[in-house]
Write a protein that holds these residues in place. Structure first.
Motif, PDB file in Angstrom:
ATOM      1  N   GLY A 153      49.456  42.892  28.753  1.00  0.00           N
ATOM      2  CA  GLY A 153      49.262  41.562  28.191  1.00  0.00           C
ATOM      3  C   GLY A 153      49.650  40.410  29.089  1.00  0.00           C
ATOM      4  N   ARG A 154      50.475  40.707  30.122  1.00  0.00           N
ATOM      5  CA  ARG A 154      50.902  39.629  31.002  1.00  0.00           C
ATOM      6  C   ARG A 154      51.308  40.199  32.348  1.00  0.00           C
ATOM      7  NH1 ARG A 154      56.361  36.037  30.452  1.00  0.00           N
ATOM      8  NH2 ARG A 154      57.166  37.996  31.260  1.00  0.00           N
ATOM      9  N   LEU A 155      50.984  39.449  33.403  1.00  0.00           N
ATOM     10  CA  LEU A 155      51.385  39.836  34.752  1.00  0.00           C
ATOM     11  C   LEU A 155      52.155  38.683  35.388  1.00  0.00           C
ATOM     12  CD1 LEU A 155      48.072  41.442  36.103  1.00  0.00           C
ATOM     13  CD2 LEU A 155      50.112  42.656  35.316  1.00  0.00           C
ATOM     14  N   GLN A 156      53.243  39.018  36.041  1.00  0.00           N
ATOM     15  CA  GLN A 156      54.027  38.009  36.746  1.00  0.00           C
ATOM     16  C   GLN A 156      54.418  38.581  38.102  1.00  0.00           C
ATOM     17  OE1 GLN A 156      58.051  36.933  35.303  1.00  0.00           O
ATOM     18  NE2 GLN A 156      57.340  34.818  35.388  1.00  0.00           N
ATOM     19  N   GLY A 157      53.931  37.954  39.157  1.00  0.00           N
ATOM     20  CA  GLY A 157      54.222  38.470  40.483  1.00  0.00           C
ATOM     21  C   GLY A 157      53.716  37.571  41.589  1.00  0.00           C
ATOM     22  N   LEU A 158      53.584  38.146  42.768  1.00  0.00           N
ATOM     23  CA  LEU A 158      53.190  37.397  43.959  1.00  0.00           C
ATOM     24  C   LEU A 158      51.674  37.393  44.114  1.00  0.00           C
ATOM     25  CD1 LEU A 158      54.427  35.991  46.536  1.00  0.00           C
ATOM     26  CD2 LEU A 158      54.130  38.192  47.671  1.00  0.00           C
ATOM     27  N   LEU A 159      51.115  36.223  44.288  1.00  0.00           N
ATOM     28  CA  LEU A 159      49.679  36.092  44.481  1.00  0.00           C
ATOM     29  C   LEU A 159      49.346  36.458  45.921  1.00  0.00           C
ATOM     30  CD1 LEU A 159      47.242  35.222  42.781  1.00  0.00           C
ATOM     31  CD2 LEU A 159      47.499  32.936  43.732  1.00  0.00           C
ATOM     32  N   VAL A 160      48.641  37.571  46.097  1.00  0.00           N
ATOM     33  CA  VAL A 160      48.352  38.101  47.427  1.00  0.00           C
ATOM     34  C   VAL A 160      47.010  37.620  47.979  1.00  0.00           C
ATOM     35  CG1 VAL A 160      48.011  40.216  48.775  1.00  0.00           C
ATOM     36  CG2 VAL A 160      49.743  40.157  46.974  1.00  0.00           C
ATOM     37  N   ASP A 161      46.026  37.493  47.086  1.00  0.00           N
ATOM     38  CA  ASP A 161      44.686  37.107  47.547  1.00  0.00           C
ATOM     39  C   ASP A 161      43.946  36.371  46.441  1.00  0.00           C
ATOM     40  OD1 ASP A 161      42.541  36.958  49.347  1.00  0.00           O
ATOM     41  OD2 ASP A 161      41.645  38.800  48.579  1.00  0.00           O
ATOM     42  N   LYS A 162      43.084  35.436  46.842  1.00  0.00           N
ATOM     43  CA  LYS A 162      42.254  34.668  45.898  1.00  0.00           C
ATOM     44  C   LYS A 162      40.828  34.621  46.430  1.00  0.00           C
ATOM     45  CE  LYS A 162      43.755  30.631  44.564  1.00  0.00           C
ATOM     46  NZ  LYS A 162      44.320  29.251  44.688  1.00  0.00           N
ATOM     47  N   GLN A 163      39.917  35.274  45.745  1.00  0.00           N
ATOM     48  CA  GLN A 163      38.495  35.216  46.061  1.00  0.00           C
ATOM     49  C   GLN A 163      37.771  35.020  44.739  1.00  0.00           C
ATOM     50  OE1 GLN A 163      37.120  35.224  49.110  1.00  0.00           O
ATOM     51  NE2 GLN A 163      39.082  35.498  50.151  1.00  0.00           N
ATOM     52  N   ALA A 164      37.493  33.769  44.402  1.00  0.00           N
ATOM     53  CA  ALA A 164      36.934  33.440  43.086  1.00  0.00           C
ATOM     54  C   ALA A 164      35.757  34.352  42.728  1.00  0.00           C
ATOM     55  CB  ALA A 164      36.475  31.982  43.083  1.00  0.00           C
ATOM     56  N   PRO A 165      35.736  34.868  41.496  1.00  0.00           N
ATOM     57  CA  PRO A 165      36.673  34.599  40.398  1.00  0.00           C
ATOM     58  C   PRO A 165      37.777  35.657  40.281  1.00  0.00           C
ATOM     59  CG  PRO A 165      34.776  35.747  39.547  1.00  0.00           C
ATOM     60  CD  PRO A 165      34.536  35.610  41.030  1.00  0.00           C
ATOM     61  N   GLU A 166      38.088  36.372  41.356  1.00  0.00           N
ATOM     62  CA  GLU A 166      39.069  37.453  41.306  1.00  0.00           C
ATOM     63  C   GLU A 166      40.307  37.143  42.134  1.00  0.00           C
ATOM     64  OE1 GLU A 166      37.824  41.780  41.034  1.00  0.00           O
ATOM     65  OE2 GLU A 166      38.645  41.739  43.067  1.00  0.00           O
ATOM     66  N   VAL A 167      41.449  37.631  41.654  1.00  0.00           N
ATOM     67  CA  VAL A 167      42.698  37.484  42.402  1.00  0.00           C
ATOM     68  C   VAL A 167      43.385  38.841  42.487  1.00  0.00           C
ATOM     69  CG1 VAL A 167      43.023  35.103  41.616  1.00  0.00           C
ATOM     70  CG2 VAL A 167      44.137  36.976  40.374  1.00  0.00           C
ATOM     71  N   LEU A 168      44.287  38.971  43.436  1.00  0.00           N
ATOM     72  CA  LEU A 168      45.105  40.169  43.586  1.00  0.00           C
ATOM     73  C   LEU A 168      46.552  39.732  43.473  1.00  0.00           C
ATOM     74  CD1 LEU A 168      45.252  43.219  44.273  1.00  0.00           C
ATOM     75  CD2 LEU A 168      45.439  42.564  46.683  1.00  0.00           C
ATOM     76  N   ILE A 169      47.262  40.283  42.495  1.00  0.00           N
ATOM     77  CA  ILE A 169      48.652  39.904  42.266  1.00  0.00           C
ATOM     78  C   ILE A 169      49.548  41.135  42.441  1.00  0.00           C
ATOM     79  CG2 ILE A 169      48.446  40.208  39.764  1.00  0.00           C
ATOM     80  CD1 ILE A 169      50.418  37.853  39.453  1.00  0.00           C
ATOM     81  N   ASP A 170      50.574  40.988  43.268  1.00  0.00           N
ATOM     82  CA  ASP A 170      51.483  42.091  43.595  1.00  0.00           C
ATOM     83  C   ASP A 170      52.700  42.068  42.678  1.00  0.00           C
ATOM     84  OD1 ASP A 170      54.030  43.109  45.087  1.00  0.00           O
ATOM     85  OD2 ASP A 170      52.375  44.041  46.157  1.00  0.00           O
ATOM     86  N   ILE A 171      52.943  43.210  42.016  1.00  0.00           N
ATOM     87  CA  ILE A 171      54.098  43.332  41.135  1.00  0.00           C
ATOM     88  C   ILE A 171      54.865  44.585  41.529  1.00  0.00           C
ATOM     89  CG2 ILE A 171      54.888  43.560  38.743  1.00  0.00           C
ATOM     90  CD1 ILE A 171      52.280  42.207  37.900  1.00  0.00           C
ATOM     91  N   ASN A 172      55.998  44.386  42.183  1.00  0.00           N
ATOM     92  CA  ASN A 172      56.829  45.504  42.641  1.00  0.00           C
ATOM     93  C   ASN A 172      56.058  46.498  43.499  1.00  0.00           C
ATOM     94  OD1 ASN A 172      59.100  44.509  41.214  1.00  0.00           O
ATOM     95  ND2 ASN A 172      58.388  45.496  39.339  1.00  0.00           N
ATOM     96  N   GLY A 173      55.196  45.980  44.383  1.00  0.00           N
ATOM     97  CA  GLY A 173      54.469  46.832  45.305  1.00  0.00           C
ATOM     98  C   GLY A 173      53.134  47.353  44.798  1.00  0.00           C
ATOM     99  N   VAL A 174      52.826  47.063  43.544  1.00  0.00           N
ATOM    100  CA  VAL A 174      51.538  47.489  42.975  1.00  0.00           C
ATOM    101  C   VAL A 174      50.629  46.271  42.871  1.00  0.00           C
ATOM    102  CG1 VAL A 174      50.364  48.526  41.002  1.00  0.00           C
ATOM    103  CG2 VAL A 174      52.635  49.329  41.655  1.00  0.00           C
ATOM    104  N   GLY A 175      49.419  46.369  43.435  1.00  0.00           N
ATOM    105  CA  GLY A 175      48.491  45.244  43.405  1.00  0.00           C
ATOM    106  C   GLY A 175      47.514  45.357  42.246  1.00  0.00           C
ATOM    107  N   TYR A 176      47.463  44.324  41.405  1.00  0.00           N
ATOM    108  CA  TYR A 176      46.551  44.299  40.261  1.00  0.00           C
ATOM    109  C   TYR A 176      45.405  43.331  40.539  1.00  0.00           C
ATOM    110  CZ  TYR A 176      50.246  46.630  37.578  1.00  0.00           C
ATOM    111  OH  TYR A 176      51.184  47.516  37.126  1.00  0.00           O
ATOM    112  N   GLU A 177      44.169  43.822  40.410  1.00  0.00           N
ATOM    113  CA  GLU A 177      42.999  42.969  40.565  1.00  0.00           C
ATOM    114  C   GLU A 177      42.667  42.376  39.203  1.00  0.00           C
ATOM    115  OE1 GLU A 177      40.008  45.549  42.155  1.00  0.00           O
ATOM    116  OE2 GLU A 177      40.686  45.278  44.230  1.00  0.00           O
TER     117      GLU A 177
END
Length: 202
Positions: free
Chosen positions: A3-27
């Motif tokens: 339901g929610r992700l909080q982490g480091l924004l690794v990449d932004k390619q509209a309309p998709e982003v990659l967010i890193d949470i404890n070493g796991v990247g979520y697209e």
């Protein structure tokens, strides 16, 4: 359910982003209205999500606030409206603009969005009218948590990025190219160009 992700924004390619949470990247795929609110790559952000599981894929859709996510969830309940089309609708107008359009019974405004034909637009107006009464659409409910403000950055591939984003949202190549060319300006970054291009087609 995620339901929610909080982490480091690794990449932004509209309309998709990659967010890193404890070493796991979520697209995560976001409507452009939420994408505009993201910080620069390398900063932290919180994104409210909707998780979709299909036979061939597991997909995450992200939103700036819970009210926008709630609207997305109601949109995909409408016959003929899947997650991709719902994302395109929320990219073309904000949640509050959509609510106002429905309240005015303005189906013609919805047909200007990619993938929304006359019948789908009319169905959206009819079915969403009652559903919107149960939603709080104010654009200020639990805003996207940003730990750094987004800043415009120079990008030599602004035009290409903007066109690619519009294509991903369902617009045709010629339509996307024409819209981007109409608003392209040296002082604008790709996000600004995408935003203006979308508005120019409404």
């Amino acid at each position: 359910m995620i339901g929610r992700l909080q982490g480091l924004l690794v990449d932004k390619q509209a309309p998709e982003v990659l967010i890193d949470i404890n070493g796991v990247g979520y697209e995560v795929q976001l409507p452009m209205t939420s994408f505009y609110e993201l910080p620069d790559v390398g900063n932290k952000a919180t994104i409210y999500t909707h998780f979709v599981v299909r036979e061939d894929a597991q997909l995450l859709y992200g939103f700036a606030n819970t009210s926008e996510r709630a609207l997305f969830r109601e949109l995909i309940k409408v016959n003929g409206v899947g997650p991709k089309l719902a994302l395109a609708i929320l990219s073309g107008m904000t949640a509050s603009e959509f609510a106002q359009t429905v309240s005015r019974d303005d189906a013609s405004a919805l047909t200007k969005l990619p993938g929304v034909g006359k019948k789908t637009a009319e169905r959206l107006v009819i079915e969403m009218r009652d559903r919107l009464k149960n939603l709080t659409i104010d654009g200020a409910n639990e805003p996207l948590a940003l730990e750094a403000t987004a800043a415009a950055s120079a990008n030599k591939d602004v035009e290409g990025d903007a066109i690619a984003a519009l294509l991903a949202l369902g617009y045709k190549p010629q339509q996307a190219s024409k819209a981007v060319a109409k608003v392209l300006s040296p002082e604008l970054n790709s996000e600004d160009v995408i935003k203006l291009a979308l508005k120019s087609m409404l």
